[in-house]
Design a protein around this motif. Sequence first.
Motif, PDB file in Angstrom:
ATOM      1  N   SER A   1     -19.953 -60.145 -82.754  1.00 34.62           N
ATOM      2  CA  SER A   1     -19.455 -58.408 -82.612  1.00 34.62           C
ATOM      3  C   SER A   1     -19.637 -58.023 -81.274  1.00 34.62           C
ATOM      4  CB  SER A   1     -20.336 -57.192 -84.141  1.00 34.62           C
ATOM      5  OG  SER A   1     -21.511 -57.845 -83.294  1.00 34.62           O
ATOM      6  N   VAL A   2     -20.168 -58.535 -80.841  1.00 32.44           N
ATOM      7  CA  VAL A   2     -19.995 -58.327 -79.051  1.00 32.44           C
ATOM      8  C   VAL A   2     -20.219 -58.921 -77.983  1.00 32.44           C
ATOM      9  CG1 VAL A   2     -22.599 -57.585 -78.990  1.00 32.44           C
ATOM     10  CG2 VAL A   2     -21.468 -55.843 -78.194  1.00 32.44           C
ATOM     11  N   PHE A   3     -19.901 -58.959 -76.793  1.00 27.79           N
ATOM     12  CA  PHE A   3     -19.928 -59.479 -76.112  1.00 27.79           C
ATOM     13  C   PHE A   3     -21.111 -58.693 -74.395  1.00 27.79           C
ATOM     14  CE2 PHE A   3     -16.137 -59.708 -77.563  1.00 27.79           C
ATOM     15  CZ  PHE A   3     -15.318 -61.365 -77.999  1.00 27.79           C
TER      16      PHE A   3
ATOM     17  N   GLN B   1     -19.811 -54.531 -63.184  1.00 22.45           N
ATOM     18  CA  GLN B   1     -18.937 -54.665 -62.344  1.00 22.45           C
ATOM     19  C   GLN B   1     -17.876 -54.788 -63.451  1.00 22.45           C
ATOM     20  OE1 GLN B   1     -21.162 -55.295 -60.583  1.00 22.45           O
ATOM     21  NE2 GLN B   1     -20.893 -55.867 -58.682  1.00 22.45           N
ATOM     22  N   THR B   2     -18.444 -55.989 -65.293  1.00 21.38           N
ATOM     23  CA  THR B   2     -17.601 -55.905 -65.706  1.00 21.38           C
ATOM     24  C   THR B   2     -16.893 -54.922 -66.969  1.00 21.38           C
ATOM     25  OG1 THR B   2     -18.761 -58.117 -64.740  1.00 21.38           O
ATOM     26  CG2 THR B   2     -17.364 -57.621 -66.599  1.00 21.38           C
ATOM     27  N   ALA B   3     -18.378 -54.055 -66.250  1.00 24.60           N
ATOM     28  CA  ALA B   3     -17.792 -52.945 -67.538  1.00 24.60           C
ATOM     29  C   ALA B   3     -16.846 -51.807 -67.287  1.00 24.60           C
ATOM     30  CB  ALA B   3     -19.498 -52.291 -68.085  1.00 24.60           C
ATOM     31  N   GLU B   4     -17.069 -51.579 -65.497  1.00 26.64           N
ATOM     32  CA  GLU B   4     -16.145 -50.602 -64.790  1.00 26.64           C
ATOM     33  C   GLU B   4     -14.839 -51.890 -64.892  1.00 26.64           C
ATOM     34  OE1 GLU B   4     -18.918 -48.512 -61.317  1.00 26.64           O
ATOM     35  OE2 GLU B   4     -18.085 -51.017 -61.161  1.00 26.64           O
ATOM     36  N   ALA B   5     -14.830 -52.778 -64.998  1.00 24.52           N
ATOM     37  CA  ALA B   5     -13.109 -53.587 -65.245  1.00 24.52           C
ATOM     38  C   ALA B   5     -12.629 -52.649 -66.555  1.00 24.52           C
ATOM     39  CB  ALA B   5     -13.585 -55.209 -65.207  1.00 24.52           C
ATOM     40  N   PHE B   6     -13.985 -52.982 -67.921  1.00 20.92           N
ATOM     41  CA  PHE B   6     -13.468 -53.310 -68.987  1.00 20.92           C
ATOM     42  C   PHE B   6     -12.964 -51.093 -69.009  1.00 20.92           C
ATOM     43  CE2 PHE B   6     -14.417 -50.805 -73.281  1.00 20.92           C
ATOM     44  CZ  PHE B   6     -13.217 -52.080 -74.241  1.00 20.92           C
ATOM     45  N   ASN B   7     -13.822 -50.627 -68.840  1.00 21.40           N
ATOM     46  CA  ASN B   7     -12.928 -49.357 -68.472  1.00 21.40           C
ATOM     47  C   ASN B   7     -11.461 -49.440 -67.211  1.00 21.40           C
ATOM     48  OD1 ASN B   7     -15.969 -48.598 -70.202  1.00 21.40           O
ATOM     49  ND2 ASN B   7     -16.997 -48.479 -68.742  1.00 21.40           N
ATOM     50  N   ARG B   8     -11.202 -49.814 -67.227  1.00 18.58           N
ATOM     51  CA  ARG B   8     -10.380 -49.573 -66.082  1.00 18.58           C
ATOM     52  C   ARG B   8      -8.799 -50.162 -67.195  1.00 18.58           C
ATOM     53  NH1 ARG B   8     -12.765 -51.599 -62.045  1.00 18.58           N
ATOM     54  NH2 ARG B   8     -12.202 -53.483 -62.361  1.00 18.58           N
TER      55      ARG B   8
ATOM     56  N   VAL C   1     -10.990 -57.825 -70.978  1.00 20.14           N
ATOM     57  CA  VAL C   1     -11.929 -58.198 -70.798  1.00 20.14           C
ATOM     58  C   VAL C   1     -12.584 -57.430 -72.122  1.00 20.14           C
ATOM     59  CG1 VAL C   1     -15.109 -57.630 -70.364  1.00 20.14           C
ATOM     60  CG2 VAL C   1     -13.161 -57.666 -68.295  1.00 20.14           C
ATOM     61  N   TYR C   2     -13.649 -58.454 -72.911  1.00 17.57           N
ATOM     62  CA  TYR C   2     -14.326 -58.209 -74.490  1.00 17.57           C
ATOM     63  C   TYR C   2     -15.119 -57.448 -74.399  1.00 17.57           C
ATOM     64  CZ  TYR C   2     -10.098 -61.582 -76.054  1.00 17.57           C
ATOM     65  OH  TYR C   2      -8.983 -61.967 -76.567  1.00 17.57           O
ATOM     66  N   GLN C   3     -15.343 -56.386 -75.463  1.00 16.64           N
ATOM     67  CA  GLN C   3     -16.614 -55.814 -75.407  1.00 16.64           C
ATOM     68  C   GLN C   3     -17.072 -55.519 -76.692  1.00 16.64           C
ATOM     69  OE1 GLN C   3     -16.308 -52.049 -76.365  1.00 16.64           O
ATOM     70  NE2 GLN C   3     -17.469 -50.914 -74.608  1.00 16.64           N
ATOM     71  N   TYR C   4     -16.593 -55.258 -77.889  1.00 21.37           N
ATOM     72  CA  TYR C   4     -17.060 -55.152 -78.683  1.00 21.37           C
ATOM     73  C   TYR C   4     -15.717 -55.960 -79.888  1.00 21.37           C
ATOM     74  CZ  TYR C   4     -19.219 -52.359 -82.365  1.00 21.37           C
ATOM     75  OH  TYR C   4     -19.903 -51.888 -82.908  1.00 21.37           O
ATOM     76  N   SER C   5     -15.650 -56.323 -81.103  1.00 24.99           N
ATOM     77  CA  SER C   5     -14.808 -57.087 -81.593  1.00 24.99           C
ATOM     78  C   SER C   5     -13.985 -56.200 -82.416  1.00 24.99           C
ATOM     79  CB  SER C   5     -15.506 -57.922 -82.155  1.00 24.99           C
ATOM     80  OG  SER C   5     -15.812 -59.104 -81.837  1.00 24.99           O
ATOM     81  N   ARG C   6     -14.469 -54.810 -82.318  1.00 23.53           N
ATOM     82  CA  ARG C   6     -13.622 -53.953 -83.444  1.00 23.53           C
ATOM     83  C   ARG C   6     -12.491 -53.929 -83.095  1.00 23.53           C
ATOM     84  NH1 ARG C   6     -14.337 -49.352 -83.491  1.00 23.53           N
ATOM     85  NH2 ARG C   6     -16.001 -48.598 -83.169  1.00 23.53           N
TER      86      ARG C   6
END
Length: 393
Positions: free
Chosen positions: A34-36, A42-49, A53-58
Amino acid sequence: MRKRSVETKAAHAGARFPVSPATYPTAMPIYQTSVFTFPDLQTAEAFNRGEPVYQYSRTGHPNGDALAAVYADLEGGEAGLAAASGMGAIFAVLFSLLGPGAHAVVSRETYGTSYASLEQDFRPWGVRVTYVDANDPVAVEAAIEAETRLLYVETLANPTLKVAPLPRLGALCRRRDVLLVVDNTFATPAICRPLEHGADLVLSSATKFLGGHSDLMAGVAAGRANLIERAKAVLARTGATVDPFAAWLTLRGIKTLPLRMARQSANAARLAAFLRSHSGVERVYYPDGDPLLPDGAGAMLAFAVRGGLAEANAVIEALELAAFVPSLGDVTTTVSHPVLTSHKHFAPGARAALGITDSLIRVNAGVESAEEIIADFAQALEKRGGSAPTSEA
Ligand SMILES: Cc1ncc(COP(=O)(O)O)c(C=O)c1O
Protein backbone atom coordinates in the motif's frame (compact mmCIF):
# COMPACT_ATOMS: atom_id res chain seq x y z
CA MET A 1 24.37 -8.24 11.30
CA ARG A 2 22.70 -6.99 14.44
CA LYS A 3 21.06 -9.68 16.56
CA ARG A 4 17.26 -9.22 16.49
CA SER A 5 14.45 -10.59 18.64
CA VAL A 6 11.81 -12.93 17.22
CA GLU A 7 9.22 -10.09 17.52
CA THR A 8 11.34 -7.71 15.43
CA LYS A 9 12.22 -10.38 12.86
CA ALA A 10 8.54 -11.31 12.48
CA ALA A 11 7.39 -7.70 12.11
CA HIS A 12 9.91 -7.02 9.32
CA ALA A 13 9.28 -10.31 7.50
CA GLY A 14 10.11 -10.03 3.78
CA ALA A 15 10.99 -6.32 3.80
CA ARG A 16 14.17 -5.43 1.83
CA PHE A 17 14.60 -9.04 0.75
CA PRO A 18 17.61 -8.90 -1.63
CA VAL A 19 16.60 -9.77 -5.20
CA SER A 20 19.34 -10.93 -7.59
CA PRO A 21 20.53 -7.79 -9.46
CA ALA A 22 21.88 -9.74 -12.46
CA THR A 23 18.52 -10.98 -13.72
CA TYR A 24 15.00 -9.62 -13.67
CA PRO A 25 11.64 -11.39 -13.50
CA THR A 26 10.21 -12.55 -16.83
CA ALA A 27 6.68 -11.90 -15.61
CA MET A 28 6.00 -8.59 -13.86
CA PRO A 29 5.92 -9.02 -10.05
CA ILE A 30 2.79 -8.01 -8.18
CA TYR A 31 3.61 -4.95 -6.07
CA GLN A 32 1.20 -5.88 -3.29
CA THR A 33 2.13 -2.93 -1.11
CA SER A 34 0.00 0.00 0.00
CA VAL A 35 2.98 2.29 0.54
CA PHE A 36 6.65 2.69 -0.49
CA THR A 37 9.60 3.17 1.86
CA PHE A 38 11.67 6.33 1.36
CA PRO A 39 15.43 6.03 1.93
CA ASP A 40 15.84 9.72 2.86
CA LEU A 41 14.24 13.17 2.89
CA GLN A 42 15.66 14.09 -0.54
CA THR A 43 13.47 11.34 -2.04
CA ALA A 44 10.42 12.81 -0.28
CA GLU A 45 11.34 16.20 -1.76
CA ALA A 46 11.70 14.62 -5.20
CA PHE A 47 8.19 13.16 -4.85
CA ASN A 48 6.83 16.57 -3.79
CA ARG A 49 8.40 18.16 -6.90
CA GLY A 50 6.34 15.73 -9.02
CA GLU A 51 9.21 13.43 -9.98
CA PRO A 52 8.20 9.82 -10.76
CA VAL A 53 8.63 8.40 -7.26
CA TYR A 54 6.10 5.89 -5.87
CA GLN A 55 4.73 6.98 -2.50
CA TYR A 56 1.26 5.60 -1.75
CA SER A 57 -0.57 3.08 -3.95
CA ARG A 58 -3.81 5.05 -4.23
CA THR A 59 -1.83 7.70 -6.13
CA GLY A 60 -0.03 5.12 -8.28
CA HIS A 61 1.83 1.81 -8.24
CA PRO A 62 3.91 -0.14 -10.80
CA ASN A 63 1.20 -2.65 -11.79
CA GLY A 64 -1.40 0.07 -12.40
CA ASP A 65 1.08 2.25 -14.28
CA ALA A 66 2.18 -0.70 -16.44
CA LEU A 67 -1.45 -1.46 -17.33
CA ALA A 68 -2.11 2.23 -18.09
CA ALA A 69 0.99 2.44 -20.32
CA VAL A 70 0.17 -0.80 -22.16
CA TYR A 71 -3.44 0.28 -22.80
CA ALA A 72 -2.28 3.71 -24.03
CA ASP A 73 0.18 1.99 -26.37
CA LEU A 74 -2.49 -0.40 -27.72
CA GLU A 75 -4.94 2.44 -28.37
CA GLY A 76 -2.26 4.84 -29.69
CA GLY A 77 -2.72 7.40 -26.87
CA GLU A 78 -0.10 9.69 -25.32
CA ALA A 79 -0.95 8.52 -21.79
CA GLY A 80 -3.26 6.16 -19.93
CA LEU A 81 -4.85 5.48 -16.57
CA ALA A 82 -6.05 2.33 -14.81
CA ALA A 83 -9.08 2.27 -12.53
CA ALA A 84 -10.82 -0.18 -10.19
CA SER A 85 -13.56 -0.88 -12.76
CA GLY A 86 -14.87 0.38 -16.07
CA MET A 87 -17.24 2.66 -14.15
CA GLY A 88 -14.30 4.00 -12.12
CA ALA A 89 -12.59 5.05 -15.37
CA ILE A 90 -15.82 6.47 -16.85
CA PHE A 91 -16.64 8.47 -13.71
CA ALA A 92 -13.10 9.89 -13.43
CA VAL A 93 -13.05 10.94 -17.10
CA LEU A 94 -16.54 12.53 -17.02
CA PHE A 95 -15.97 14.22 -13.64
CA SER A 96 -12.68 15.71 -14.84
CA LEU A 97 -14.33 17.24 -17.93
CA LEU A 98 -17.78 18.30 -16.69
CA GLY A 99 -19.00 20.64 -13.96
CA PRO A 100 -22.01 22.75 -12.98
CA GLY A 101 -23.36 24.54 -16.05
CA ALA A 102 -21.62 22.18 -18.48
CA HIS A 103 -23.48 20.26 -21.17
CA ALA A 104 -22.77 16.80 -22.61
CA VAL A 105 -24.14 15.13 -25.75
CA VAL A 106 -24.42 11.39 -25.16
CA SER A 107 -25.41 8.45 -27.34
CA ARG A 108 -28.87 7.12 -26.56
CA GLU A 109 -27.42 3.60 -26.61
CA THR A 110 -24.94 4.10 -23.79
CA TYR A 111 -24.27 1.38 -21.20
CA GLY A 112 -26.97 1.48 -18.48
CA THR A 113 -24.74 2.40 -15.53
CA SER A 114 -23.01 5.18 -17.52
CA TYR A 115 -26.50 6.54 -18.20
CA ALA A 116 -27.48 6.09 -14.52
CA SER A 117 -24.37 8.00 -13.41
CA LEU A 118 -25.12 10.87 -15.80
CA GLU A 119 -28.70 11.05 -14.53
CA GLN A 120 -28.12 10.44 -10.81
CA ASP A 121 -24.63 11.85 -10.17
CA PHE A 122 -24.01 14.47 -12.86
CA ARG A 123 -27.45 15.97 -13.49
CA PRO A 124 -28.10 16.85 -9.79
CA TRP A 125 -24.63 18.50 -9.82
CA GLY A 126 -25.81 20.89 -12.54
CA VAL A 127 -24.63 19.08 -15.68
CA ARG A 128 -27.10 19.03 -18.56
CA VAL A 129 -27.22 16.02 -20.86
CA THR A 130 -28.83 15.59 -24.30
CA TYR A 131 -29.23 12.04 -25.63
CA VAL A 132 -28.91 11.53 -29.38
CA ASP A 133 -28.74 8.87 -32.06
CA ALA A 134 -24.95 8.70 -32.51
CA ASN A 135 -25.43 7.30 -36.01
CA ASP A 136 -27.13 10.53 -37.09
CA PRO A 137 -24.34 13.18 -37.27
CA VAL A 138 -26.88 15.86 -38.22
CA ALA A 139 -28.81 15.23 -34.99
CA VAL A 140 -25.54 15.12 -33.04
CA GLU A 141 -24.46 18.49 -34.43
CA ALA A 142 -27.89 20.01 -33.74
CA ALA A 143 -27.57 18.96 -30.07
CA ILE A 144 -24.25 20.81 -29.58
CA GLU A 145 -24.57 24.07 -27.61
CA ALA A 146 -22.10 26.75 -26.48
CA GLU A 147 -21.65 24.95 -23.13
CA THR A 148 -21.14 21.49 -24.68
CA ARG A 149 -17.86 20.03 -23.47
CA LEU A 150 -18.02 16.51 -24.85
CA LEU A 151 -19.71 13.96 -27.06
CA TYR A 152 -19.82 10.48 -25.49
CA VAL A 153 -20.42 7.39 -27.65
CA GLU A 154 -19.64 3.66 -27.70
CA THR A 155 -17.77 2.17 -30.69
CA LEU A 156 -20.30 -0.71 -30.84
CA ALA A 157 -23.72 -0.08 -29.33
CA ASN A 158 -25.08 -2.55 -26.79
CA PRO A 159 -26.87 -4.79 -27.76
CA THR A 160 -27.63 -3.76 -31.36
CA LEU A 161 -23.91 -3.57 -32.37
CA LYS A 162 -24.41 -0.38 -34.38
CA VAL A 163 -21.01 1.04 -35.33
CA ALA A 164 -20.58 4.70 -34.37
CA PRO A 165 -19.43 6.77 -37.41
CA LEU A 166 -16.25 7.80 -35.57
CA PRO A 167 -14.42 9.64 -38.42
CA ARG A 168 -17.48 11.86 -39.03
CA LEU A 169 -18.07 12.42 -35.32
CA GLY A 170 -14.36 13.18 -34.79
CA ALA A 171 -14.35 15.79 -37.58
CA LEU A 172 -17.57 17.30 -36.25
CA CYS A 173 -16.18 17.53 -32.71
CA ARG A 174 -12.97 19.19 -33.90
CA ARG A 175 -14.96 21.73 -35.91
CA ARG A 176 -17.24 22.54 -32.96
CA ASP A 177 -14.44 22.44 -30.34
CA VAL A 178 -16.03 19.57 -28.40
CA LEU A 179 -14.12 16.57 -26.99
CA LEU A 180 -15.00 13.14 -28.38
CA VAL A 181 -14.93 10.43 -25.66
CA VAL A 182 -15.44 6.82 -26.80
CA ASP A 183 -16.22 3.69 -24.76
CA ASN A 184 -14.37 0.97 -26.68
CA THR A 185 -15.28 -1.94 -24.36
CA PHE A 186 -17.13 -4.05 -26.96
CA ALA A 187 -14.59 -3.56 -29.78
CA THR A 188 -11.23 -3.45 -27.90
CA PRO A 189 -8.12 -1.95 -29.52
CA ALA A 190 -7.60 -5.27 -31.34
CA ILE A 191 -10.65 -4.47 -33.47
CA CYS A 192 -10.90 -0.66 -33.53
CA ARG A 193 -8.76 2.19 -32.18
CA PRO A 194 -11.02 5.26 -31.83
CA LEU A 195 -8.10 7.67 -31.25
CA GLU A 196 -7.04 6.94 -34.87
CA HIS A 197 -10.49 8.12 -35.99
CA GLY A 198 -10.58 11.46 -34.20
CA ALA A 199 -11.46 10.62 -30.57
CA ASP A 200 -9.73 12.65 -27.83
CA LEU A 201 -10.16 10.01 -25.13
CA VAL A 202 -10.95 6.30 -25.27
CA LEU A 203 -11.89 4.12 -22.33
CA SER A 204 -12.83 0.51 -21.64
CA SER A 205 -14.10 -1.81 -18.99
CA ALA A 206 -11.08 -4.12 -18.64
CA THR A 207 -13.40 -6.50 -16.78
CA LYS A 208 -14.56 -7.70 -20.22
CA PHE A 209 -12.28 -8.59 -23.16
CA LEU A 210 -9.03 -7.02 -21.92
CA GLY A 211 -9.08 -9.36 -18.91
CA GLY A 212 -10.89 -11.98 -20.95
CA HIS A 213 -11.56 -14.60 -18.27
CA SER A 214 -14.34 -13.16 -16.00
CA ASP A 215 -11.98 -13.12 -13.02
CA LEU A 216 -11.22 -9.43 -12.39
CA MET A 217 -12.69 -5.92 -12.23
CA ALA A 218 -10.72 -3.06 -13.81
CA GLY A 219 -11.09 -0.10 -16.14
CA VAL A 220 -8.73 1.89 -18.37
CA ALA A 221 -8.62 5.14 -20.34
CA ALA A 222 -6.12 6.63 -22.79
CA GLY A 223 -5.63 9.75 -24.88
CA ARG A 224 -4.06 13.19 -24.66
CA ALA A 225 -1.67 13.45 -21.70
CA ASN A 226 -3.19 16.66 -20.24
CA LEU A 227 -6.71 15.15 -20.23
CA ILE A 228 -5.51 11.87 -18.71
CA GLU A 229 -3.63 13.74 -15.95
CA ARG A 230 -6.85 15.50 -14.91
CA ALA A 231 -8.80 12.23 -14.81
CA LYS A 232 -5.97 10.48 -12.92
CA ALA A 233 -6.11 13.16 -10.22
CA VAL A 234 -9.86 12.45 -9.80
CA LEU A 235 -9.13 8.71 -9.55
CA ALA A 236 -6.56 9.25 -6.80
CA ARG A 237 -8.92 11.51 -4.83
CA THR A 238 -11.98 9.29 -5.18
CA GLY A 239 -9.99 6.14 -4.39
CA ALA A 240 -10.98 4.30 -7.57
CA THR A 241 -7.38 3.34 -8.41
CA VAL A 242 -6.95 -0.20 -9.73
CA ASP A 243 -5.77 -2.86 -7.27
CA PRO A 244 -2.25 -4.26 -8.03
CA PHE A 245 -3.49 -7.82 -8.47
CA ALA A 246 -6.37 -6.81 -10.79
CA ALA A 247 -3.90 -4.76 -12.87
CA TRP A 248 -1.54 -7.74 -13.01
CA LEU A 249 -4.36 -10.08 -14.10
CA THR A 250 -5.45 -7.60 -16.78
CA LEU A 251 -1.91 -7.40 -18.19
CA ARG A 252 -1.81 -11.18 -18.27
CA GLY A 253 -5.11 -11.22 -20.16
CA ILE A 254 -3.93 -8.55 -22.62
CA LYS A 255 -1.06 -10.79 -23.77
CA THR A 256 -3.62 -12.94 -25.63
CA LEU A 257 -6.13 -10.18 -26.52
CA PRO A 258 -5.39 -10.10 -30.29
CA LEU A 259 -5.42 -13.92 -30.48
CA ARG A 260 -8.70 -14.16 -28.58
CA MET A 261 -10.37 -11.36 -30.53
CA ALA A 262 -9.33 -12.85 -33.90
CA ARG A 263 -10.71 -16.25 -32.91
CA GLN A 264 -13.85 -14.89 -31.19
CA SER A 265 -14.58 -12.56 -34.15
CA ALA A 266 -14.27 -15.45 -36.60
CA ASN A 267 -16.58 -17.58 -34.43
CA ALA A 268 -19.08 -14.70 -34.06
CA ALA A 269 -19.13 -14.20 -37.86
CA ARG A 270 -19.82 -17.91 -38.43
CA LEU A 271 -22.52 -17.99 -35.77
CA ALA A 272 -24.13 -14.84 -37.22
CA ALA A 273 -24.18 -16.45 -40.70
CA PHE A 274 -25.82 -19.57 -39.27
CA LEU A 275 -28.44 -17.57 -37.34
CA ARG A 276 -29.25 -15.45 -40.43
CA SER A 277 -30.09 -18.64 -42.30
CA HIS A 278 -32.29 -20.10 -39.51
CA SER A 279 -36.07 -19.96 -39.91
CA GLY A 280 -36.54 -19.60 -36.12
CA VAL A 281 -34.55 -16.34 -36.08
CA GLU A 282 -36.23 -13.09 -36.98
CA ARG A 283 -33.21 -10.75 -37.06
CA VAL A 284 -29.46 -10.88 -36.47
CA TYR A 285 -27.35 -7.91 -35.33
CA TYR A 286 -23.67 -8.26 -36.25
CA PRO A 287 -21.58 -5.50 -37.90
CA ASP A 288 -19.49 -7.67 -40.25
CA GLY A 289 -18.43 -5.81 -43.35
CA ASP A 290 -18.40 -2.36 -41.69
CA PRO A 291 -15.47 -0.32 -43.12
CA LEU A 292 -14.46 0.77 -39.59
CA LEU A 293 -13.83 -2.88 -38.64
CA PRO A 294 -11.53 -4.31 -41.33
CA ASP A 295 -9.88 -6.79 -38.93
CA GLY A 296 -13.08 -8.50 -37.79
CA ALA A 297 -16.30 -7.25 -36.25
CA GLY A 298 -15.72 -8.49 -32.69
CA ALA A 299 -17.15 -11.22 -30.50
CA MET A 300 -20.56 -9.68 -29.76
CA LEU A 301 -23.75 -10.32 -31.70
CA ALA A 302 -27.45 -10.36 -30.94
CA PHE A 303 -30.45 -12.09 -32.45
CA ALA A 304 -34.21 -11.94 -32.11
CA VAL A 305 -35.84 -15.34 -31.83
CA ARG A 306 -39.11 -15.68 -33.73
CA GLY A 307 -41.70 -15.34 -30.93
CA GLY A 308 -41.40 -13.53 -27.60
CA LEU A 309 -40.14 -13.95 -24.07
CA ALA A 310 -41.21 -17.61 -23.81
CA GLU A 311 -39.31 -18.57 -26.95
CA ALA A 312 -36.19 -16.62 -25.89
CA ASN A 313 -36.32 -18.31 -22.49
CA ALA A 314 -36.66 -21.75 -24.10
CA VAL A 315 -33.56 -21.14 -26.22
CA ILE A 316 -31.51 -19.83 -23.26
CA GLU A 317 -32.58 -22.78 -21.10
CA ALA A 318 -31.76 -25.30 -23.81
CA LEU A 319 -28.25 -23.99 -24.55
CA GLU A 320 -25.70 -26.45 -23.19
CA LEU A 321 -22.36 -24.78 -23.94
CA ALA A 322 -23.41 -21.13 -23.77
CA ALA A 323 -24.23 -20.07 -20.20
CA PHE A 324 -26.57 -17.18 -19.35
CA VAL A 325 -24.12 -14.64 -17.92
CA PRO A 326 -25.05 -10.94 -17.54
CA SER A 327 -21.61 -9.78 -18.68
CA LEU A 328 -19.35 -10.33 -21.72
CA GLY A 329 -15.75 -10.77 -22.77
CA ASP A 330 -15.13 -14.30 -21.54
CA VAL A 331 -13.24 -16.96 -23.53
CA THR A 332 -16.35 -19.14 -23.33
CA THR A 333 -19.53 -18.46 -25.28
CA THR A 334 -22.14 -16.76 -23.09
CA VAL A 335 -25.58 -15.27 -23.67
CA SER A 336 -27.51 -12.49 -22.01
CA HIS A 337 -31.05 -11.17 -22.20
CA PRO A 338 -30.93 -7.35 -22.48
CA VAL A 339 -34.57 -6.71 -21.49
CA LEU A 340 -34.19 -8.58 -18.17
CA THR A 341 -30.57 -7.52 -17.43
CA SER A 342 -28.59 -4.61 -18.97
CA HIS A 343 -31.65 -2.69 -20.22
CA LYS A 344 -34.18 -3.42 -17.46
CA HIS A 345 -34.19 0.25 -16.37
CA PHE A 346 -35.13 1.53 -19.84
CA ALA A 347 -38.78 2.44 -20.44
CA PRO A 348 -40.36 -0.30 -22.61
CA GLY A 349 -41.13 2.22 -25.38
CA ALA A 350 -37.53 3.50 -25.47
CA ARG A 351 -36.26 -0.09 -25.54
CA ALA A 352 -38.55 -1.08 -28.37
CA ALA A 353 -37.49 2.00 -30.39
CA LEU A 354 -33.90 0.69 -30.20
CA GLY A 355 -34.94 -2.82 -31.31
CA ILE A 356 -34.48 -4.29 -27.82
CA THR A 357 -37.40 -6.68 -27.63
CA ASP A 358 -38.35 -9.57 -25.31
CA SER A 359 -37.11 -12.07 -27.89
CA LEU A 360 -33.63 -10.55 -28.20
CA ILE A 361 -30.65 -12.62 -27.03
CA ARG A 362 -27.15 -11.12 -26.87
CA VAL A 363 -24.21 -13.46 -27.50
CA ASN A 364 -20.52 -13.28 -26.60
CA ALA A 365 -18.91 -15.77 -29.00
CA GLY A 366 -16.10 -17.63 -27.25
CA VAL A 367 -12.96 -19.39 -28.46
CA GLU A 368 -14.50 -22.90 -28.59
CA SER A 369 -14.85 -24.89 -31.82
CA ALA A 370 -17.13 -22.94 -34.18
CA GLU A 371 -18.92 -26.15 -35.19
CA GLU A 372 -19.77 -26.95 -31.58
CA ILE A 373 -20.99 -23.39 -30.85
CA ILE A 374 -23.25 -23.52 -33.92
CA ALA A 375 -24.51 -27.00 -33.02
CA ASP A 376 -25.39 -25.73 -29.53
CA PHE A 377 -27.52 -22.87 -30.92
CA ALA A 378 -29.05 -25.19 -33.54
CA GLN A 379 -30.28 -27.68 -30.94
CA ALA A 380 -31.49 -24.88 -28.63
CA LEU A 381 -33.46 -23.19 -31.42
CA GLU A 382 -35.24 -26.49 -32.08
CA LYS A 383 -36.64 -26.27 -28.54
CA ARG A 384 -37.84 -22.68 -28.76
CA GLY A 385 -41.51 -23.49 -28.16
CA GLY A 386 -40.92 -23.66 -24.36
CA SER A 387 -42.56 -21.96 -21.39
CA ALA A 388 -42.29 -18.36 -20.14
CA PRO A 389 -39.93 -17.57 -17.22
CA THR A 390 -41.65 -17.57 -13.83
CA SER A 391 -39.56 -14.81 -12.22
CA GLU A 392 -37.33 -11.92 -13.30
CA ALA A 393 -33.70 -13.12 -13.50
C1 LIG B 1 -19.91 -0.89 -22.62
C2 LIG B 1 -19.59 -0.93 -21.16
N1 LIG B 1 -18.94 0.10 -20.60
C3 LIG B 1 -18.62 0.11 -19.29
C4 LIG B 1 -19.00 -0.93 -18.46
C5 LIG B 1 -18.68 -0.85 -17.00
O1 LIG B 1 -17.59 -1.65 -16.69
P1 LIG B 1 -17.37 -2.30 -15.23
O2 LIG B 1 -18.46 -3.29 -15.03
O3 LIG B 1 -16.00 -2.87 -15.32
O4 LIG B 1 -17.46 -1.18 -14.24
C6 LIG B 1 -19.67 -2.03 -18.99
C7 LIG B 1 -20.08 -3.15 -18.12
O5 LIG B 1 -20.87 -4.01 -18.49
C8 LIG B 1 -19.97 -2.03 -20.38
O6 LIG B 1 -20.65 -3.05 -20.95
